[in-house]
Design a protein around this motif. Structure first.
Motif, mmCIF file in Angstrom:
data_model
loop_
_atom_site.group_PDB
_atom_site.id
_atom_site.type_symbol
_atom_site.label_atom_id
_atom_site.label_comp_id
_atom_site.label_asym_id
_atom_site.label_seq_id
_atom_site.Cartn_x
_atom_site.Cartn_y
_atom_site.Cartn_z
ATOM 1 N N GLY A 20 9.625 -2.976 0.533
ATOM 2 C CA GLY A 20 9.188 -1.678 1.038
ATOM 3 C C GLY A 20 10.147 -0.556 0.684
ATOM 4 N N THR A 301 8.251 3.890 8.492
ATOM 5 C CA THR A 301 8.603 3.580 7.103
ATOM 6 C C THR A 301 9.159 2.171 6.994
ATOM 7 O OG1 THR A 301 9.087 5.914 6.628
ATOM 8 C CG2 THR A 301 10.026 4.276 5.134
ATOM 9 N N ILE A 304 6.524 -0.471 6.866
ATOM 10 C CA ILE A 304 5.919 -0.739 5.547
ATOM 11 C C ILE A 304 6.630 -1.928 4.908
ATOM 12 C CG2 ILE A 304 5.506 0.181 3.248
ATOM 13 C CD1 ILE A 304 5.327 2.956 4.402
ATOM 14 N N GLU A 359 -1.188 -0.794 3.302
ATOM 15 C CA GLU A 359 -1.852 0.503 3.146
ATOM 16 C C GLU A 359 -1.952 1.220 4.490
ATOM 17 O OE1 GLU A 359 -6.090 2.352 1.474
ATOM 18 O OE2 GLU A 359 -5.606 0.231 1.217
ATOM 19 N N GLY A 362 1.414 2.651 5.354
ATOM 20 C CA GLY A 362 1.695 3.858 4.580
ATOM 21 C C GLY A 362 0.930 5.060 5.095
ATOM 22 N N ASP A 366 2.255 8.797 6.564
ATOM 23 C CA ASP A 366 1.721 10.112 6.177
ATOM 24 C C ASP A 366 1.317 10.922 7.411
ATOM 25 O OD1 ASP A 366 2.089 9.482 3.526
ATOM 26 O OD2 ASP A 366 0.019 8.811 3.198
#
Length: 465
Positions: A20, A301, A304, A359, A362, A366
Motif C-alpha cells: 500500500g 491510508t 489501504i 478500491e 482508496g 478520497d
C-alpha cells in the motif's frame, strides 16, 4: 542448515516491505493556499492584534472568578470525561494491535482412557497422555500488521484531537455562560435605572395632579411607562438563572448547586487590550477538528495497505514440541516429537474480493481528503465571520452609546422644560421613552460583545495545549 538460512532471510524481509501507499499530508488544497495561511482579512480593525493566541485565552479577561470556573469545568465536565475515556480506549486498541506482531505461545495437555471393544466394563482401560507447546511468530512480510498499527496510531491521534475539540467547547461554553449571567445583570441594572427615572416622573405627575396642575390622564400615562419597563425585569432575571443553571451543568453539578458567587456578577467581561488572533497558518495548526480530519486520512491510508497485503501470502514462523504416549511409559524415547518451519496462508482464489476492498479503502481516503478540505474552509469562514461580526458589533455599540447619551440629555432637557411649564407632559414622556429604548439597545449591544469575543476564541481553536 539451508532451511535455517531460508528462515533467516524471511525474518530479514519481515516488516521491511509494506503493502500500500505511504501516507503524506495533503499538498493540493486550501490548507496550502497562501490566502488561507496569511493574515485574516477581517482582522484589520483596531480591535485585533497580530499576536499569537494564548492557550488559556480566558485569562485575557483578568477575571479570577472566570479563571476558576473554566478550570473547574475542565476538571469535572461530563463530556470531557467521556472524551478522556474514548482516548484511553483508543490507546488500548493501539496496544492490542501492536501485540499482534509479538511471539505467541500455546500450551496444551490432556489424558485419555481407552478400552478395546468387547471387553467387560470391569476390565481396566489404557491410560494415555499428551503434552505440547507451540510457538508462532508472524513474519509480516508485506507489512499488514505494520499498516494496521499505523492505522490504530492515527485513529488514536484523531480521538485525541476530538478530545481537544471537546475541551475548547467546554472552555468556551463556560465563559459564555458566565458572560450570560453578567450580561443579564448588566441589562437588568440598565432597565432599573430607566424604571427609577420613570418612577420619579410618575411621582411628579401625582404631585402635580394634587396641586391642580396635572391631569389624571398624565398620571395614567406615566404609570403605564413605569409598568412597561418593569415588565422586562423578569426576563433578565430568567436569563440570569438560565446562565447559572448552564454553569452548574458544565461544572458537573445539579442545577440547584449552581455557583452562588456568580449570581451577583454585574460587570461584563472585558478585554483590556486588542484581541490577539494570529494568522491563518496558526489557525490551521491549532484547530483540533482540522487535525482530526488529517489524522483520519492517515489512518485510512494505512488501511489501504492492510487490504493490499491480502494479495500476498501471509507467513508465520511456527514451532511445536510435545510428549505423548502411555502414562506408564512416560518419558520414553518414542514419545517426543517436534516441528519447525514457516506456515503459509494465501486466499489466492478470492483476489477479486481483495481488490474490491482495496478500491473501497482508496475511495474512503478520497472522501477523507474532501472532508479535510471542507473542514479547513469552514474553519477559515467561521473565523473571518466571527472577526467581522465582532468588529461591526463594536461599531454599533459605540454608535448606540452616543445615541443613549444624546437621549439622556434630551430627557433631562425635557424634564426641566416641563417643570418650568415650557413644555407639555407628552414631550417629556416621549423623551423618556426614547431614552428607555436607547438604554435598552445600548445595553443589548454591549452585552453581545463578550459573546462575540468568545465566538472568535472558539473559531480560532483556543483552549487546549
Amino acid at each position: 542448515m539451508r532451511r535455517l538460512t531460508l528462515l533467516a532471510a524471511l525474518a530479514l524481509i519481515a516488516g521491511c516491505t509494506r503493502a500500500g501507499p505511504d501516507y503524506h499530508p495533503p499538498v493540493a488544497g486550501p490548507a496550502n493556499d497562501p490566502a488561507a495561511t496569511g493574515k485574516f482579512l477581517s482582522a484589520q480593525d483596531k480591535a485585533f492584534a497580530d499576536e499569537p493566541l494564548p492557550d488559556r485565552w480566558w485569562r485575557l479577561y483578568a477575571d479570577p472568578r472566570l479563571d476558576a470556573l473554566v478550570e473547574q469545568a475542565l476538571a469535572a465536565n461530563t463530556d470531557l470525561r467521556a472524551a478522556d475515556a474514548n482516548l484511553r480506549r483508543a490507546e488500548a486498541v493501539v496496544r492490542q494491535t501492536e501485540a499482534s506482531r509479538q511471539l505467541t505461545t500455546d500450551l496444551s495437555g490432556g489424558t485419555t482412557l481407552s478400552r478395546p471393544s468387547g471387553t467387560g466394563t470391569t476390565l481396566p482401560g489404557t491410560l494415555g497422555y499428551n503434552l505440547g507447546i507451540s510457538v508462532g511468530y508472524p513474519l509480516d512480510v508485506r507489512g499488514k500488521i505494520a499498516r494496521a498499527i499505523e492505522a490504530s496510531l492515527a485513529d488514536r491521534d484523531a480521538v485525541a484531537a476530538a478530545r481537544d475539540a471537546v475541551r475548547i467547547s467546554v472552555a468556551a461554553a463556560t465563559a459564555r455562560a458566565y458572560a450570560d449571567v453578567c450580561a443579564a445583570n448588566f441589562r437588568l441594572a440598565a432597565t432599573q435605572r430607566i424604571v427609577a427615572l420613570q418612577r420619579q416622573t410618575f411621582g411628579a405627575t401625582q404631585r402635580l395632579q394634587r396641586a391642580g396642575r396635572g391631569t389624571a390622564f398624565d398620571v395614567t400615562r406615566a404609570q403605564a411607562a413605569v409598568q412597561t419597563s418593569e415588565a422586562n425585569l423578569p426576563i433578565f432575571a430568567a436569563q440570569r438563572r438560565a446562565g447559572l443553571y448552564t454553569l452548574a451543568a458544565l461544572l458537573g453539578r445539579p442545577a440547584a448547586d449552581y455557583p452562588r458567587d456568580v449570581e451577583s456578577c454585574a460587570a461584563l467581561p472585558a478585554l483590556p487590550r486588542p484581541m490577539p488572533v494570529g494568522d491563518g497558518a496558526a489557525l490551521l495548526r491549532r484547530r483540533p477538528d482540522i487535525r482530526q480530519a488529517e489524522r483520519t486520512i492517515a489512518g485510512d491510508t494505512a488501511r489501504i495497505g492492510v487490504a493490499t497485503a491480502d494479495l500476498y501470502p501471509q507467513i508465520n514462523l511456527a514451532g511445536s514440541a510435545g510428549l505423548s504416549g502411555l502414562v506408564d511409559r512416560a518419558g520414553g524415547p518414542t514419545s517426543f516429537g517436534f516441528s519447525l518451519g514457516p506456515l503459509i496462508s494465501w486466499s489466492f482464489p478470492n483476489r477479486p474480493a481483495v481488490r474490491a476492498r482495496i478500491e473501497a479503502a482508496g475511495a474512503q481516503v478520497d472522501a477523507d481528503i474532501a472532508r479535510f478540505d471542507s473542514t479547513v474552509l469552514s474553519a477559515l469562514r467561521d473565523t473571518e465571520t466571527a472577526l467581522e461580526t465582532y468588529a461591526r458589533d463594536r461599531d454599533q455599540a459605540e454608535a448606540l452609546r452616543q445615541a443613549r447619551d444624546s437621549a439622556a440629555t434630551a430627557a433631562d432637557q425635557a424634564g426641566r422644560l416641563f417643570r418650568f411649564g415650557r413644555s407639555d407632559f407628552l414631550a417629556l414622556l416621549q423623551a423618556q421613552s426614547s431614552l428607555a429604548q436607547a438604554e435598552a439597545s445600548y445595553a443589548t449591544a454591549e452585552a453581545k460583545l463578550p459573546d462575540d469575543q468568545i465566538a472568535i476564541f472558539l473559531a480560532l481553536g483556543g483552549g487546549w495545549e
